[in-house]
Design a protein around this motif. Structure first.
Motif, PDB file in Angstrom:
ATOM      1  N   TYR A   1      -7.490   0.014  12.438  1.00 15.93           N
ATOM      2  CA  TYR A   1      -6.067   0.089  12.713  1.00 15.93           C
ATOM      3  C   TYR A   1      -5.753   1.373  13.453  1.00 15.93           C
ATOM      4  O   TYR A   1      -6.441   2.393  13.291  1.00 15.93           O
ATOM      5  CB  TYR A   1      -5.247   0.031  11.417  1.00 15.93           C
ATOM      6  CG  TYR A   1      -5.195  -1.339  10.784  1.00 15.93           C
ATOM      7  CD1 TYR A   1      -6.195  -1.766   9.916  1.00 15.93           C
ATOM      8  CD2 TYR A   1      -4.162  -2.221  11.076  1.00 15.93           C
ATOM      9  CE1 TYR A   1      -6.155  -3.032   9.345  1.00 15.93           C
ATOM     10  CE2 TYR A   1      -4.107  -3.480  10.511  1.00 15.93           C
ATOM     11  CZ  TYR A   1      -5.115  -3.878   9.652  1.00 15.93           C
ATOM     12  OH  TYR A   1      -5.071  -5.134   9.095  1.00 15.93           O
TER      13      TYR A   1
ATOM     14  N   TYR B   1       0.844  -1.174   0.000  1.00 16.90           N
ATOM     15  CA  TYR B   1       0.000   0.000   0.000  1.00 16.90           C
ATOM     16  C   TYR B   1       0.893   1.242   0.000  1.00 16.90           C
ATOM     17  O   TYR B   1       2.001   1.223   0.513  1.00 16.90           O
ATOM     18  CB  TYR B   1      -0.878   0.067   1.259  1.00 16.90           C
ATOM     19  CG  TYR B   1      -1.891  -1.037   1.414  1.00 16.90           C
ATOM     20  CD1 TYR B   1      -1.565  -2.209   2.087  1.00 16.90           C
ATOM     21  CD2 TYR B   1      -3.182  -0.903   0.905  1.00 16.90           C
ATOM     22  CE1 TYR B   1      -2.499  -3.220   2.255  1.00 16.90           C
ATOM     23  CE2 TYR B   1      -4.123  -1.909   1.066  1.00 16.90           C
ATOM     24  CZ  TYR B   1      -3.770  -3.062   1.743  1.00 16.90           C
ATOM     25  OH  TYR B   1      -4.705  -4.062   1.905  1.00 16.90           O
TER      26      TYR B   1
ATOM     27  N   GLY C   1       4.764   8.496  13.788  1.00 18.22           N
ATOM     28  CA  GLY C   1       6.015   7.924  13.315  1.00 18.22           C
ATOM     29  C   GLY C   1       6.050   6.409  13.268  1.00 18.22           C
ATOM     30  O   GLY C   1       7.094   5.817  13.001  1.00 18.22           O
ATOM     31  N   LYS C   2       4.905   5.777  13.516  1.00 19.08           N
ATOM     32  CA  LYS C   2       4.897   4.308  13.544  1.00 19.08           C
ATOM     33  C   LYS C   2       3.963   3.761  12.473  1.00 19.08           C
ATOM     34  O   LYS C   2       3.257   4.500  11.795  1.00 19.08           O
ATOM     35  CB  LYS C   2       4.467   3.819  14.930  1.00 19.08           C
ATOM     36  CG  LYS C   2       5.440   4.205  16.036  1.00 19.08           C
ATOM     37  CD  LYS C   2       5.088   3.528  17.343  1.00 19.08           C
ATOM     38  CE  LYS C   2       6.100   3.885  18.419  1.00 19.08           C
ATOM     39  NZ  LYS C   2       5.788   3.251  19.715  1.00 19.08           N
ATOM     40  N   SER C   3       3.987   2.462  12.327  1.00 20.81           N
ATOM     41  CA  SER C   3       3.158   1.820  11.314  1.00 20.81           C
ATOM     42  C   SER C   3       1.766   1.520  11.861  1.00 20.81           C
ATOM     43  O   SER C   3       1.427   1.881  12.990  1.00 20.81           O
ATOM     44  CB  SER C   3       3.825   0.540  10.828  1.00 20.81           C
ATOM     45  OG  SER C   3       3.126   0.014   9.712  1.00 20.81           O
ATOM     46  N   LEU C   4       0.983   0.862  11.055  1.00 17.64           N
ATOM     47  CA  LEU C   4      -0.385   0.519  11.437  1.00 17.64           C
ATOM     48  C   LEU C   4      -0.382  -0.688  12.365  1.00 17.64           C
ATOM     49  O   LEU C   4       0.287  -1.689  12.101  1.00 17.64           O
ATOM     50  CB  LEU C   4      -1.203   0.182  10.188  1.00 17.64           C
ATOM     51  CG  LEU C   4      -1.430   1.322   9.203  1.00 17.64           C
ATOM     52  CD1 LEU C   4      -2.133   0.806   7.963  1.00 17.64           C
ATOM     53  CD2 LEU C   4      -2.246   2.424   9.834  1.00 17.64           C
ATOM     54  N   HIS C   5      -1.179  -0.585  13.400  1.00 14.39           N
ATOM     55  CA  HIS C   5      -1.305  -1.675  14.361  1.00 14.39           C
ATOM     56  C   HIS C   5      -2.768  -2.089  14.405  1.00 14.39           C
ATOM     57  O   HIS C   5      -3.658  -1.265  14.621  1.00 14.39           O
ATOM     58  CB  HIS C   5      -0.825  -1.205  15.731  1.00 14.39           C
ATOM     59  CG  HIS C   5      -0.985  -2.211  16.805  1.00 14.39           C
ATOM     60  ND1 HIS C   5      -0.178  -3.323  16.919  1.00 14.39           N
ATOM     61  CD2 HIS C   5      -1.881  -2.291  17.816  1.00 14.39           C
ATOM     62  CE1 HIS C   5      -0.567  -4.048  17.964  1.00 14.39           C
ATOM     63  NE2 HIS C   5      -1.586  -3.441  18.531  1.00 14.39           N
TER      64      HIS C   5
ATOM     65  N   LEU D   1       4.761   7.019   2.114  1.00  5.97           N
ATOM     66  CA  LEU D   1       5.159   5.877   2.939  1.00  5.97           C
ATOM     67  C   LEU D   1       4.627   4.621   2.259  1.00  5.97           C
ATOM     68  O   LEU D   1       3.429   4.519   1.986  1.00  5.97           O
ATOM     69  CB  LEU D   1       4.574   6.007   4.347  1.00  5.97           C
ATOM     70  CG  LEU D   1       4.942   4.910   5.356  1.00  5.97           C
ATOM     71  CD1 LEU D   1       6.431   4.960   5.691  1.00  5.97           C
ATOM     72  CD2 LEU D   1       4.109   5.054   6.631  1.00  5.97           C
TER      73      LEU D   1
ATOM     74  N   LEU E   1       3.877   0.810   2.522  1.00  2.11           N
ATOM     75  CA  LEU E   1       3.627  -0.167   3.575  1.00  2.11           C
ATOM     76  C   LEU E   1       3.448  -1.558   2.980  1.00  2.11           C
ATOM     77  O   LEU E   1       2.702  -1.743   2.023  1.00  2.11           O
ATOM     78  CB  LEU E   1       2.373   0.208   4.365  1.00  2.11           C
ATOM     79  CG  LEU E   1       2.489   1.479   5.201  1.00  2.11           C
ATOM     80  CD1 LEU E   1       1.103   1.978   5.603  1.00  2.11           C
ATOM     81  CD2 LEU E   1       3.326   1.218   6.441  1.00  2.11           C
TER      82      LEU E   1
ATOM     83  N   PHE F   1       1.125  -5.158   9.394  1.00  2.00           N
ATOM     84  CA  PHE F   1       1.881  -4.173   8.637  1.00  2.00           C
ATOM     85  C   PHE F   1       3.313  -4.042   9.142  1.00  2.00           C
ATOM     86  O   PHE F   1       3.581  -4.116  10.341  1.00  2.00           O
ATOM     87  CB  PHE F   1       1.190  -2.807   8.713  1.00  2.00           C
ATOM     88  CG  PHE F   1      -0.005  -2.692   7.820  1.00  2.00           C
ATOM     89  CD1 PHE F   1      -1.236  -3.211   8.211  1.00  2.00           C
ATOM     90  CD2 PHE F   1       0.094  -2.085   6.570  1.00  2.00           C
ATOM     91  CE1 PHE F   1      -2.348  -3.131   7.386  1.00  2.00           C
ATOM     92  CE2 PHE F   1      -1.016  -1.988   5.735  1.00  2.00           C
ATOM     93  CZ  PHE F   1      -2.227  -2.510   6.148  1.00  2.00           C
ATOM     94  N   GLY F   2       4.212  -3.799   8.200  1.00  2.00           N
ATOM     95  CA  GLY F   2       5.580  -3.463   8.543  1.00  2.00           C
ATOM     96  C   GLY F   2       5.698  -1.981   8.855  1.00  2.00           C
ATOM     97  O   GLY F   2       4.725  -1.239   8.745  1.00  2.00           O
ATOM     98  N   PRO F   3       6.906  -1.534   9.230  1.00  4.18           N
ATOM     99  CA  PRO F   3       7.110  -0.132   9.600  1.00  4.18           C
ATOM    100  C   PRO F   3       7.075   0.828   8.420  1.00  4.18           C
ATOM    101  O   PRO F   3       6.941   2.030   8.610  1.00  4.18           O
ATOM    102  CB  PRO F   3       8.497  -0.138  10.255  1.00  4.18           C
ATOM    103  CG  PRO F   3       9.178  -1.296   9.640  1.00  4.18           C
ATOM    104  CD  PRO F   3       8.125  -2.330   9.391  1.00  4.18           C
ATOM    105  N   GLY F   4       7.188   0.289   7.213  1.00  7.33           N
ATOM    106  CA  GLY F   4       7.121   1.141   6.030  1.00  7.33           C
ATOM    107  C   GLY F   4       8.479   1.629   5.553  1.00  7.33           C
ATOM    108  O   GLY F   4       9.456   1.665   6.305  1.00  7.33           O
TER     109      GLY F   4
ATOM    110  N   PHE G   1      -9.214   2.035   2.814  1.00  3.07           N
ATOM    111  CA  PHE G   1      -9.118   2.748   4.084  1.00  3.07           C
ATOM    112  C   PHE G   1      -9.916   4.039   4.090  1.00  3.07           C
ATOM    113  O   PHE G   1     -10.073   4.706   3.065  1.00  3.07           O
ATOM    114  CB  PHE G   1      -7.656   3.102   4.377  1.00  3.07           C
ATOM    115  CG  PHE G   1      -6.809   1.936   4.806  1.00  3.07           C
ATOM    116  CD1 PHE G   1      -6.145   1.170   3.868  1.00  3.07           C
ATOM    117  CD2 PHE G   1      -6.678   1.614   6.149  1.00  3.07           C
ATOM    118  CE1 PHE G   1      -5.356   0.092   4.250  1.00  3.07           C
ATOM    119  CE2 PHE G   1      -5.895   0.551   6.549  1.00  3.07           C
ATOM    120  CZ  PHE G   1      -5.236  -0.213   5.606  1.00  3.07           C
TER     121      PHE G   1
END
Lengths: 114, 112
Positions: free
Chosen positions: B36, A35, B41-45, A89, A91, A105-108, B102
């Motif tokens: 999510y 994404y 500064g972080k990714s999707l959780h 970003l 992802l 998801f990874g950190p991107g 999304f």
């Protein structure tokens, strides 16, 4: 916590340059998604794989973007000729199966195209 | 194509109160609705999800409601805590298409 690994975390390219990013999905996850999240928090689905096979991709992906998920190697997403509008970003997400499955998801990889 | 609209771009609630984030979708074939959380500064959780065969799901302080007739689903966070502060994204997908569509995100702030 997600164990999807993405490298590099940051990527800076000039317009027209190639940009390549990699993703290692969670162990045992055969389904991988890419994404794009722009600065306005708008998400765009790019492509997905089940094992090594492409299942879905958008038109944009077919033209300047290429992606693969080879067996026993990281998945990759490459932009052949970067444009300013590609700054975003990127992802990578993986899941156990197709359909109703949580995507991890990874950190991107944050791409900046100058 | 399928669209998911997230109605609140920002939401501020007092610690201990409940927060509600609402989303609507356009495609009646959508059948899977995850939420999510993204901290700065972080990714999707992943937070919680609901499938179209139920209209309510709860996991501790989180409740998801689904109204298929209105094509609307919502996330309720009860007894909010400072660590709930983040951007929350709703999403939808169809069973035969794993890709997520999304919403635009809701920035939730918990005031002390």
């Amino acid at each position: 916590n997600s164990k999807v690994i993405q490298t590099p975390r940051y990527l800076v390219k000039g317009q027209g340059q190639k940009a390549k990013m990699r993703c290692i999905p969670e162990k045992g996850h055969p389904v991988v998604f890419w994404y794009q999240q722009n600065k306005n928090n708008e998400f765009k689905f790019l492509i997905n794989f089940q094992n090594q096979e492409v299942l879905q991709q958008i038109d944009m992906t077919e033209k300047r973007f290429s992606a693969e998920c080879p067996s026993n190697s990281p998945c990759s997403l490459e932009i052949q000729s970067s444009e300013a509008g590609d700054s975003a970003l990127y992802l990578c997400a993986s899941s156990l199966y197709w359909g109703y499955a949580e995507q991890f998801f990874g950190p991107g990889t944050r791409l900046t195209v100058l | 194509g399928e669209k998911v609209e997230q109605h609140e771009s920002t939401l501020s609630v007092r610690e201990g109160d409940s927060a509600v984030i609402n989303c609507t979708y356009t495609d009646t074939a959508s059948s899977y609705f995850p939420w999510y959380k993204q901290e700065a500064g972080k990714s999707l959780h992943f937070v919680i999800d609901i499938r179209s065969n139920v209209d309510r799901k709860q996991s501790q302080r989180l409740i998801v409601l689904l109204d298929k007739k209105a094509k609307r689903f919502s996330l309720h966070i009860t007894a909010t805590q400072p660590e709930d502060s983040a951007i929350y994204f709703c999403a939808a997908s169809k069973y035969n298409q794993g890709k997520l569509i999304f919403g635009q995100g809701t920035k939730l702030s918990i005031k002390p």
